[in-house]
Enzyme design. Structure first.
Site, PDB file in Angstrom:
ATOM      1  N   CYS A 185       0.995  -1.243   0.142  1.00  0.00           N
ATOM      2  CA  CYS A 185       0.139   0.214  -0.094  1.00  0.00           C
ATOM      3  C   CYS A 185       0.822   1.293   0.039  1.00  0.00           C
ATOM      4  O   CYS A 185       0.412   2.329  -0.871  1.00  0.00           O
ATOM      5  CB  CYS A 185      -0.926  -0.094   1.116  1.00  0.00           C
ATOM      6  N   LYS A 197      10.297  -3.432   1.436  1.00  0.00           N
ATOM      7  CA  LYS A 197       9.283  -3.554   0.368  1.00  0.00           C
ATOM      8  C   LYS A 197       9.165  -2.319  -0.186  1.00  0.00           C
ATOM      9  O   LYS A 197       9.342  -2.350  -1.719  1.00  0.00           O
ATOM     10  CB  LYS A 197       8.058  -3.808   0.795  1.00  0.00           C
ATOM     11  N   HIS A 231      -3.070   6.071   4.691  1.00  0.00           N
ATOM     12  CA  HIS A 231      -1.474   6.334   5.092  1.00  0.00           C
ATOM     13  C   HIS A 231      -1.164   7.704   4.268  1.00  0.00           C
ATOM     14  O   HIS A 231      -1.447   8.229   3.511  1.00  0.00           O
ATOM     15  CB  HIS A 231      -0.634   5.324   3.910  1.00  0.00           C
TER      16      HIS A 231
END
Ligand SMILES: NC(=O)c1ccc[n+]([C@@H]2O[C@H](COP(=O)([O-])OP(=O)(O)OC[C@H]3O[C@@H](n4cnc5c(N)ncnc54)[C@H](OP(=O)(O)O)[C@@H]3O)[C@@H](O)[C@H]2O)c1
Length: 341
Positions: A129, A213, A242
Site C-alpha cells: 500500500c 518492500k 496512509h
C-alpha cells in the site's frame, strides 16, 4: 460486453469488503461473484449489491470456472492457492507480499506500468500500500526528470494490518479514556495515542520488511534499479489513510511549480496544496476516496535538486482493492486476460 466470473479470497476481511464495494461502484463487468474465506466464515452471508451471497471455505476446487481471482487473505494462503487458481484457468491479482518480488510475476500500478500486465502467467501482484501511493505521485515527475534518491517517512493507518488492528485501536482508545490499562495483542506496544516505528519484521540490515518492500517494489514497478530509496515506516493511531513525507532528489533541479504543473495532469493524482488556507492532504478526508493526494510541495532548501512533499491515500482502496480492480480492468481492456501462458 463480455462478463467475468470473479472470486474474492478473503472476502470477509477489510480489503475483501473493499473489493466488493469497488467492484460495485465501478460497475465491473461481472457475470458472477464467489466469496471465499476460511472455514471460520463459511456459511456467513454478505451483500453484493442487493444480493445476499454465502461465503464458502477456500478449497482447491473453489476456482473452477473462475476468470479473475482477487486474493487478500495473507501471503500463506496466496502462496498455496494462487498457483491452484491459475492452474484452473483464473488470473489471480494478489494483494499479499507472496509473489511481488518473484521475477516472473508482474508487479503493477496501472498509472505507472500497465504494460507489465501483458507478460503475466496467471498471477499478477498488487504492490504494498505505501509503495503504490508513492509511485503514483512520483512516476510522472520521474519521467520528466529522473529520480536519483527518495527518502520517505510513512504514517500508516491501523487498517493496513487488518480488522483485528482496527478493533485494537478502538478498544485501547476507549480503555485509556476510561483510565484503564491496555494490553497490546496485534502490535508489540500500545497503538492508541502512540506511534510505532515498526511495521512487519526487522531484517538483518536493521530496516523493517515494510521499509525494504518500499525499496525493492519502487524499483521493480518504475523499472529503475538505480533509484536509491530509504524508508522509515511508522504505524500511527489513524483508522484509514496512509500519509507519507517524501523527499525526492532529481537528476536536475525541479522547481516546485513545475512539479505542480506535471502532477496536475497526472492520472490518479489530486493536488491539495494551499498553505494560506491550511489546505493539504489528510488521511481523514482521503478515506473512502480513490485519488492519491499530494500537497506541501516545496523546494528542499538543503539540496538544489530536491523537492519535499506530502502524499496521502486510502490504503484499503488505492493501496489495495482499487489498484487490484484497476489491474483487472486494464487486463480486460487490453485483452490480456489470457496471453500465451
Ligand atoms: N489492509 C490493507 O491496507 C492492505 C493493503 C494491501 C495489502 N493487504 C493485504 O491483504 C491481505 C488481507 O488484509 P486485510 O486487511 O483484509 O486482513 P483482515 O481484515 O484480517 O482479513 C483477512 C481475511 O483473510 C481471510 N483468511 C484468513 N485465513 C484464511 C484461510 N485459511 N483461508 C482463506 N481465507 C483466510 C479471512 O477470513 P475469515 O474471516 O474466515 O478469517 C479474512 O477474510 C493481507 O495479505 C494484507 O497484507 C492489506
Amino acid at each position: 460486453m463480455e462478463k467475468y466470473k470473479v472470486a474474492i479470497v478473503g472476502a470477509t476481511g477489510l480489503v475483501g469488503q473493499e473489493f466488493i464495494k469497488v467492484l460495485e461502484q465501478r460497475d465491473f463487468p461481472m457475470d458472477s461473484i464467489r466469496l471465499l474465506a476460511s472455514d471460520r466464515s463459511a456459511g456467513k452471508k454478505l451483500f453484493v449489491g442487493h444480493q445476499e451471497i454465502e461465503v464458502k471455505e477456500t478449497v482447491s476446487e473453489s476456482f473452477k470456472g473462475i476468470d479473475i481471482a482477487l486474493f487478500s487473505a495473507g501471503a500463506e494462503i496466496s502462496r498455496y492457492f494462487s498457483p491452484i487458481a491459475a492452474q484452473s484457468g483464473a488470473v489471480v491479482v494478489d494483494n499479499s507480499s507472496a509473489f511481488r518480488m518473484v521475477p516472473a510475476v508482474p508487479l503493477v500500478v496501472p498509472e505507472v506500468n500497465p504494460e507489465d500486465i501483458k507478460w503475466h502467467k496467471g498471477i499478477i501482484a498488487n504492490p504494498n500500500c505505501s509503495t503504490i501511493q508513492m509511485v503514483v505521485a512520483l512516476y510522472p515527475l520521474h519521467r520528466v526528470n529522473p529520480i536519483k534518491r527518495i527518502v520517505v517517512d510513512t504514517y500508516q493507518a491501523v487498517s493496513g494490518t487488518g480488522s483485528a488492528a482496527v478493533d485494537e485501536l478502538t478498544t485501547q482508545a476507549k480503555q485509556i479514556l476510561d483510565g484503564q490499562a491496555t494490553v497490546p495483542h496485534v502490535y508489540p506496544h500500545q497503538i492508541a495515542f502512540n506511534v510505532l516505528p515498526e511495521i512487519d519484521v526487522f531484517l538483518d540490515n536493521d530496516y523493517t520488511k515494510e521499509e525494504w518492500k518500499m525499496v525493492e517494489e519502487t524499483r521493480k514497478i518504475m523499472h529503475a534499479d538505480s533509484i536509491a530509496v530509504s524508508a522509515t515506516c511508522v504505524r500511527v493511531p489513524v483508522f484509514t489513510g496512509h500519509s507519507e513525507a517524501v523527499n525526492v532528489e532529481f537528476s536536475r533541479p525541479m522547481p516546485a511549480d513545475e512539479a505542480r504543473r506535471i502532477l496536475a495532469q497526472a492520472p490518479g493524482v489530486k493536488i491539495l496544496d494551499d498553505p494560506a488556507v491550511s489546505l493539504y492532504p489528510q488521511p481523514w478526508s482521503a478515506a473512502s476516496t480513490d485519488e492519491v493526494f499530494v500537497g506541501r510541495i516545496r523546494q528542499d532548501g538543503s539540496h538544489p535538486n530536491s523537492l519535499a512533499m506530502w502524499v496521502v491515500a486510502d490504503n484499503l482502496r488505492k493501496g489495495a482493492a482499487l489498484n487490484a480492480v484497476q489491474i483487472a480492468e486494464e487486463m480486460i481492456k487490453r485483452e490480456w486476460l489470457h496471453p500465451e501462458r
